[in-house]
Design a protein around this motif. Structure first.
Motif, PDB file in Angstrom:
ATOM      1  N   VAL A 162     -53.252  52.175  13.473  1.00  0.00           N
ATOM      2  CA  VAL A 162     -52.073  52.240  14.349  1.00  0.00           C
ATOM      3  C   VAL A 162     -50.802  52.373  13.522  1.00  0.00           C
ATOM      4  O   VAL A 162     -49.922  53.186  13.843  1.00  0.00           O
ATOM      5  CB  VAL A 162     -52.019  50.989  15.256  1.00  0.00           C
ATOM      6  CG1 VAL A 162     -50.684  50.883  15.977  1.00  0.00           C
ATOM      7  CG2 VAL A 162     -53.155  51.018  16.259  1.00  0.00           C
ATOM      8  N   LEU A 163     -50.691  51.604  12.452  1.00  0.00           N
ATOM      9  CA  LEU A 163     -49.489  51.682  11.609  1.00  0.00           C
ATOM     10  C   LEU A 163     -49.377  53.032  10.917  1.00  0.00           C
ATOM     11  O   LEU A 163     -48.275  53.562  10.743  1.00  0.00           O
ATOM     12  CB  LEU A 163     -49.497  50.564  10.571  1.00  0.00           C
ATOM     13  CG  LEU A 163     -49.348  49.142  11.104  1.00  0.00           C
ATOM     14  CD1 LEU A 163     -49.464  48.139   9.967  1.00  0.00           C
ATOM     15  CD2 LEU A 163     -48.042  48.976  11.840  1.00  0.00           C
ATOM     16  N   THR A 164     -50.509  53.597  10.524  1.00  0.00           N
ATOM     17  CA  THR A 164     -50.494  54.903   9.865  1.00  0.00           C
ATOM     18  C   THR A 164     -50.038  55.998  10.821  1.00  0.00           C
ATOM     19  O   THR A 164     -49.438  56.987  10.392  1.00  0.00           O
ATOM     20  CB  THR A 164     -51.892  55.227   9.314  1.00  0.00           C
ATOM     21  OG1 THR A 164     -52.302  54.151   8.478  1.00  0.00           O
ATOM     22  CG2 THR A 164     -51.897  56.489   8.496  1.00  0.00           C
ATOM     23  N   ALA A 165     -50.293  55.826  12.092  1.00  0.00           N
ATOM     24  CA  ALA A 165     -49.909  56.834  13.079  1.00  0.00           C
ATOM     25  C   ALA A 165     -48.409  56.827  13.379  1.00  0.00           C
ATOM     26  O   ALA A 165     -47.895  57.774  13.990  1.00  0.00           O
ATOM     27  CB  ALA A 165     -50.689  56.613  14.373  1.00  0.00           C
ATOM     28  N   ARG A 166     -47.706  55.804  12.956  1.00  0.00           N
ATOM     29  CA  ARG A 166     -46.263  55.726  13.203  1.00  0.00           C
ATOM     30  C   ARG A 166     -45.506  56.713  12.323  1.00  0.00           C
ATOM     31  O   ARG A 166     -45.937  57.049  11.227  1.00  0.00           O
ATOM     32  CB  ARG A 166     -45.740  54.315  12.934  1.00  0.00           C
ATOM     33  CG  ARG A 166     -46.325  53.277  13.831  1.00  0.00           C
ATOM     34  CD  ARG A 166     -45.808  53.480  15.215  1.00  0.00           C
ATOM     35  NE  ARG A 166     -46.165  52.346  16.047  1.00  0.00           N
ATOM     36  CZ  ARG A 166     -45.806  52.237  17.294  1.00  0.00           C
ATOM     37  NH1 ARG A 166     -45.082  53.173  17.857  1.00  0.00           N
ATOM     38  NH2 ARG A 166     -46.170  51.203  17.984  1.00  0.00           N
ATOM     39  N   SER A 167     -44.346  57.148  12.810  1.00  0.00           N
ATOM     40  CA  SER A 167     -43.579  58.153  12.078  1.00  0.00           C
ATOM     41  C   SER A 167     -42.652  57.543  11.028  1.00  0.00           C
ATOM     42  O   SER A 167     -42.243  58.227  10.096  1.00  0.00           O
ATOM     43  CB  SER A 167     -42.752  58.996  13.053  1.00  0.00           C
ATOM     44  OG  SER A 167     -41.845  58.171  13.761  1.00  0.00           O
ATOM     45  N   HIS A 168     -42.289  56.273  11.153  1.00  0.00           N
ATOM     46  CA  HIS A 168     -41.409  55.638  10.180  1.00  0.00           C
ATOM     47  C   HIS A 168     -42.123  55.565   8.829  1.00  0.00           C
ATOM     48  O   HIS A 168     -43.275  55.150   8.739  1.00  0.00           O
ATOM     49  CB  HIS A 168     -41.014  54.240  10.656  1.00  0.00           C
ATOM     50  CG  HIS A 168     -39.958  53.613   9.817  1.00  0.00           C
ATOM     51  ND1 HIS A 168     -40.235  52.960   8.640  1.00  0.00           N
ATOM     52  CD2 HIS A 168     -38.611  53.541   9.982  1.00  0.00           C
ATOM     53  CE1 HIS A 168     -39.116  52.505   8.113  1.00  0.00           C
ATOM     54  NE2 HIS A 168     -38.113  52.840   8.918  1.00  0.00           N
ATOM     55  N   GLY A 183     -49.308  50.903   6.652  1.00  0.00           N
ATOM     56  CA  GLY A 183     -50.629  51.166   7.206  1.00  0.00           C
ATOM     57  C   GLY A 183     -51.582  51.722   6.166  1.00  0.00           C
ATOM     58  O   GLY A 183     -52.752  51.320   6.091  1.00  0.00           O
ATOM     59  N   VAL A 191     -43.407  52.020   7.733  1.00  0.00           N
ATOM     60  CA  VAL A 191     -44.518  51.542   8.549  1.00  0.00           C
ATOM     61  C   VAL A 191     -45.777  52.346   8.226  1.00  0.00           C
ATOM     62  O   VAL A 191     -46.872  51.787   8.112  1.00  0.00           O
ATOM     63  CB  VAL A 191     -44.157  51.632  10.053  1.00  0.00           C
ATOM     64  CG1 VAL A 191     -45.338  51.240  10.927  1.00  0.00           C
ATOM     65  CG2 VAL A 191     -42.956  50.759  10.361  1.00  0.00           C
ATOM     66  N   HIS A 192     -45.612  53.645   8.060  1.00  0.00           N
ATOM     67  CA  HIS A 192     -46.739  54.506   7.696  1.00  0.00           C
ATOM     68  C   HIS A 192     -47.314  54.083   6.341  1.00  0.00           C
ATOM     69  O   HIS A 192     -48.541  53.972   6.174  1.00  0.00           O
ATOM     70  CB  HIS A 192     -46.281  55.969   7.652  1.00  0.00           C
ATOM     71  CG  HIS A 192     -47.372  56.933   7.325  1.00  0.00           C
ATOM     72  ND1 HIS A 192     -48.281  57.365   8.256  1.00  0.00           N
ATOM     73  CD2 HIS A 192     -47.711  57.543   6.163  1.00  0.00           C
ATOM     74  CE1 HIS A 192     -49.125  58.202   7.691  1.00  0.00           C
ATOM     75  NE2 HIS A 192     -48.804  58.331   6.408  1.00  0.00           N
TER      76      HIS A 192
END
Length: 101
Positions: free
Chosen positions: A43-49, A56, A52-53
Motif C-alpha cells: 500500500v505504501l509503495t503504491a502512494r505517489s509521495h 514502502g 511514503v513510496h
C-alpha cells in the motif's frame, strides 16, 4: 579477613546453547504480522509521495529475508496455522511480483 575468589573462572551448570530445544511451530500471530506488514508495504509503495513510496520499498526489502527465514523455520519446526501461512505466502508472492513488474 578471608580472600574472596573471583567468580569469573567458575562455570555454570550447563551452557544453554548446548541444549537442543525446539520452540514448537511458528505462531499464527507471526504469520499474520508478516502478512499485515507485507500488505502495508504494498500500500505504501503504491502512494505517489516520494517519501511514503520509499518507506514502502524499504519495508518490503527488509521483510523479504525475514519472511524467507520464517518459512525456513516453519519447514524445520512446523507451520502452526496453515491458513495463516498461506496468507503470508500469497502476500509474499504479491511483493515479489511487485518487484519483478
Amino acid at each position: 579477613m578471608a580472600h574472596a575468589a573471583p567468580t569469573s573462572h567458575r562455570r555454570g551448570a550447563r551452557a544453554s546453547h548446548r541444549v537442543d530445544r525446539t520452540d514448537g511451530p511458528v505462531q499464527p500471530t507471526t504469520w499474520l504480522g508478516l502478512t499485515f506488514a507485507l500488505i502495508l508495504g504494498l500500500v505504501l509503495t503504491a502512494r505517489s509521495h516520494v517519501g511514503v513510496h520509499a518507506a514502502g520499498l524499504t519495508l518490503q526489502i527488509m521483510l523479504v529475508p525475514l519472511t524467507l527465514a520464517v518459512f525456513a523455520s516453519a519447514l524445520r519446526h512446523g507451520l502452526g496455522s496453515a491458513p495463516a501461512a498461506l496468507s503470508t505466502g500469497i502476500a509474499f508472492a504479491l511483493v515479489v511480483l511487485n518487484f519483478i513488474l
